[in-house]
Design a protein around this motif. Structure first.
Motif, PDB file in Angstrom:
ATOM      1  N   THR A   1       0.702  -1.110   0.078  1.00 10.09           N
ATOM      2  CA  THR A   1      -0.084   0.162   0.028  1.00 10.09           C
ATOM      3  C   THR A   1       1.061   1.137  -0.059  1.00 10.09           C
ATOM      4  N   ILE A   2       0.496   2.255  -0.908  1.00  9.04           N
ATOM      5  CA  ILE A   2       1.070   3.505  -0.742  1.00  9.04           C
ATOM      6  C   ILE A   2       0.249   4.639  -0.015  1.00  9.04           C
ATOM      7  N   VAL A   3       0.498   5.313   0.636  1.00 10.39           N
ATOM      8  CA  VAL A   3      -0.264   6.293   1.400  1.00 10.39           C
ATOM      9  C   VAL A   3       0.465   7.619   1.021  1.00 10.39           C
ATOM     10  N   LEU A   4      -0.339   8.492   0.062  1.00 14.48           N
ATOM     11  CA  LEU A   4       0.120   9.827  -0.262  1.00 14.48           C
ATOM     12  C   LEU A   4      -0.676  10.962   0.743  1.00 14.48           C
ATOM     13  N   TYR A   5       0.211  11.778   0.967  1.00 19.81           N
ATOM     14  CA  TYR A   5      -0.528  12.857   2.002  1.00 19.81           C
ATOM     15  C   TYR A   5      -0.119  14.309   1.532  1.00 19.81           C
ATOM     16  N   ASP A   6      -0.706  15.171   1.941  1.00 23.51           N
ATOM     17  CA  ASP A   6      -0.521  16.625   2.075  1.00 23.51           C
ATOM     18  C   ASP A   6       0.242  17.319   3.170  1.00 23.51           C
TER      19      ASP A   6
ATOM     20  N   VAL B   1     -12.893   7.235   4.712  1.00 22.31           N
ATOM     21  CA  VAL B   1     -13.218   7.357   6.113  1.00 22.31           C
ATOM     22  C   VAL B   1     -12.896   8.617   6.635  1.00 22.31           C
ATOM     23  N   TYR B   2     -13.394   8.961   7.578  1.00 23.07           N
ATOM     24  CA  TYR B   2     -13.089  10.292   8.491  1.00 23.07           C
ATOM     25  C   TYR B   2     -12.598  10.074   9.972  1.00 23.07           C
ATOM     26  N   PHE B   3     -11.611  10.715  10.216  1.00 22.86           N
ATOM     27  CA  PHE B   3     -11.256  10.586  11.798  1.00 22.86           C
ATOM     28  C   PHE B   3     -10.469  11.839  12.272  1.00 22.86           C
ATOM     29  N   MET B   4     -10.255  11.903  13.620  1.00 22.66           N
ATOM     30  CA  MET B   4      -9.615  12.919  14.215  1.00 22.66           C
ATOM     31  C   MET B   4      -8.400  12.252  14.867  1.00 22.66           C
ATOM     32  N   ILE B   5      -7.649  12.804  15.686  1.00 24.29           N
ATOM     33  CA  ILE B   5      -6.124  12.290  16.070  1.00 24.29           C
ATOM     34  C   ILE B   5      -6.300  12.566  17.551  1.00 24.29           C
ATOM     35  N   ASP B   6      -6.080  11.690  18.509  1.00 24.93           N
ATOM     36  CA  ASP B   6      -6.115  12.080  19.876  1.00 24.93           C
ATOM     37  C   ASP B   6      -4.820  12.613  20.067  1.00 24.93           C
ATOM     38  N   LYS B   7      -4.637  13.169  21.474  1.00 25.96           N
ATOM     39  CA  LYS B   7      -3.201  13.697  21.948  1.00 25.96           C
ATOM     40  C   LYS B   7      -2.204  12.683  21.988  1.00 25.96           C
ATOM     41  N   ASP B   8      -2.432  11.290  21.856  1.00 28.05           N
ATOM     42  CA  ASP B   8      -1.370  10.309  21.720  1.00 28.05           C
ATOM     43  C   ASP B   8      -1.093  10.067  20.457  1.00 28.05           C
ATOM     44  N   TYR B   9      -1.692  10.596  19.491  1.00 24.47           N
ATOM     45  CA  TYR B   9      -1.675  10.100  17.959  1.00 24.47           C
ATOM     46  C   TYR B   9      -2.196   8.826  17.657  1.00 24.47           C
TER      47      TYR B   9
ATOM     48  N   SER C   1      -9.160  12.764   6.329  1.00 27.24           N
ATOM     49  CA  SER C   1      -9.954  11.702   5.823  1.00 27.24           C
ATOM     50  C   SER C   1      -8.751  10.816   5.170  1.00 27.24           C
ATOM     51  N   LEU C   2      -9.213   9.527   5.127  1.00 27.72           N
ATOM     52  CA  LEU C   2      -8.365   8.442   4.387  1.00 27.72           C
ATOM     53  C   LEU C   2      -9.294   7.872   3.116  1.00 27.72           C
ATOM     54  N   GLU C   3      -8.909   8.234   2.111  1.00 25.07           N
ATOM     55  CA  GLU C   3      -9.529   7.818   0.958  1.00 25.07           C
ATOM     56  C   GLU C   3      -8.677   6.756   0.345  1.00 25.07           C
ATOM     57  N   ILE C   4      -9.348   5.461  -0.029  1.00 26.17           N
ATOM     58  CA  ILE C   4      -8.896   4.588  -0.816  1.00 26.17           C
ATOM     59  C   ILE C   4      -9.164   4.705  -2.229  1.00 26.17           C
ATOM     60  N   PHE C   5      -8.083   5.124  -2.692  1.00 25.98           N
ATOM     61  CA  PHE C   5      -8.144   5.757  -4.131  1.00 25.98           C
ATOM     62  C   PHE C   5      -8.232   4.514  -5.112  1.00 25.98           C
ATOM     63  N   GLU C   6      -7.230   3.890  -5.228  1.00 25.19           N
ATOM     64  CA  GLU C   6      -7.296   2.643  -6.024  1.00 25.19           C
ATOM     65  C   GLU C   6      -7.167   1.350  -5.261  1.00 25.19           C
TER      66      GLU C   6
ATOM     67  N   VAL D   1      -4.386  10.430   2.363  1.00 21.26           N
ATOM     68  CA  VAL D   1      -4.888  11.248   3.600  1.00 21.26           C
ATOM     69  C   VAL D   1      -4.671  12.728   3.731  1.00 21.26           C
ATOM     70  N   LYS D   2      -5.504  13.246   4.243  1.00 19.70           N
ATOM     71  CA  LYS D   2      -5.523  14.583   3.998  1.00 19.70           C
ATOM     72  C   LYS D   2      -6.296  15.301   5.235  1.00 19.70           C
ATOM     73  N   LYS D   3      -6.210  16.699   5.324  1.00 19.36           N
ATOM     74  CA  LYS D   3      -7.028  17.323   6.364  1.00 19.36           C
ATOM     75  C   LYS D   3      -8.183  17.971   5.552  1.00 19.36           C
ATOM     76  N   VAL D   4      -9.361  17.730   5.978  1.00 16.30           N
ATOM     77  CA  VAL D   4     -10.700  18.080   5.457  1.00 16.30           C
ATOM     78  C   VAL D   4     -11.391  19.132   6.199  1.00 16.30           C
ATOM     79  N   GLY D   5     -11.716  20.283   5.111  1.00 16.89           N
ATOM     80  CA  GLY D   5     -12.679  21.519   5.815  1.00 16.89           C
ATOM     81  C   GLY D   5     -12.308  22.224   7.045  1.00 16.89           C
ATOM     82  N   GLU D   6     -13.086  22.797   7.688  1.00 17.89           N
ATOM     83  CA  GLU D   6     -12.921  23.430   8.733  1.00 17.89           C
ATOM     84  C   GLU D   6     -12.807  22.368  10.260  1.00 17.89           C
TER      85      GLU D   6
END
Length: 213
Positions: free
Chosen positions: A20-25, A200-208, A184-189, A169-174
């Motif tokens: 798997t390759i994960v591309l990120y901003d 899928v959408y997620f947030m990140i806790d203080k411990d990542y 968000s984590l988008e399975i693109f292919e 994976v990227k940050k989305v919106g406000e």
């Protein structure tokens, strides 16, 4: 694409045995993926392609509380010297590196490989990428992480030939509630019937760690 409401850890688990390759901003949303991988599997190889990338990976591991004690660090740099790493190669040792990589089995995390684009000629870079993946042991699998902007759309299509799954994976919106950032984590292919294209959408806790949204 359809929004898929599943635990992101289930997606990571379903990718075991595949490449798997994960591309990120931004590197931030990649941290819980790396943390989840290492917590799940404990052992494996982390292949890093520059001293600065090695330093950054160690910083990420420290701030996220990732136990890397059972990981074998493989580093490529200008000198071929890298202290306490499991193995080290210089940029002149590319053929030796391919031979070494062919013997690896199990989980492999690739970090910083885009830096080679600035060091070796473009045709050599892509030849090396295909040589490494062609040489990999059938039981070698894992995740590769790269900034999305370092590859053109055409180059991303070349990358997709090497991997079973391409994710973004990227940050989305406000910010969501109380200023919390949403990612968000988008399975693109995907060639896998168990992991279909979707987001899928997620947030990140203080411990990542992941916080499902």
């Amino acid at each position: 694409m359809e929004e898929v409401r599943v635990d992101i850890k289930e997606i990571v688990k379903s990718l075991e045995g595949y490449r798997t390759i994960v591309l990120y901003d931004s590197v931030t949303p990649t941290i819980p993926i790396i943390k989840t991988l290492i917590e799940m599997y404990k052992e494996g190889y982390v292949v890093i392609f520059s001293n600065s990338a090695f330093r950054k990976f160690r910083i990420i591991s420290n701030i996220a509380g990732i136990d890397t004690s059972n990981l074998k660090m493989v580093v490529m740099n200008e000198t071929g010297r890298c202290g306490d790493a499991y193995a080290c190669f210089s940029y002149e040792d590319l053929d030796d590196f391919v031979a070494f990589a062919s013997k690896l089995e199990g989980l492999i995390v690739l970090w910083g490989h885009w830096t080679l684009k600035r060091i070796v000629k473009e045709d050599r870079y892509w030849r090396l990428a295909f040589d490494v993946f062609d040489a990999l042991h059938p039981k070698a699998w894992g995740f590769s992480f790269a900034p999305k902007h370092t590859y053109t759309p055409y180059e991303r299509s070349l990358l997709s030939m090497l991997y079973d799954v391409t994710a973004i994976v990227k940050k989305v919106g406000e910010p969501y509630m109380f200023g919390e950032e949403v990612y968000s984590l988008e399975i693109f292919e995907s060639v896998l019937k168990e992991v279909l294209p979707g987001t899928v959408y997620f947030m990140i806790d203080k411990d990542y760690s992941f916080i499902p949204r």
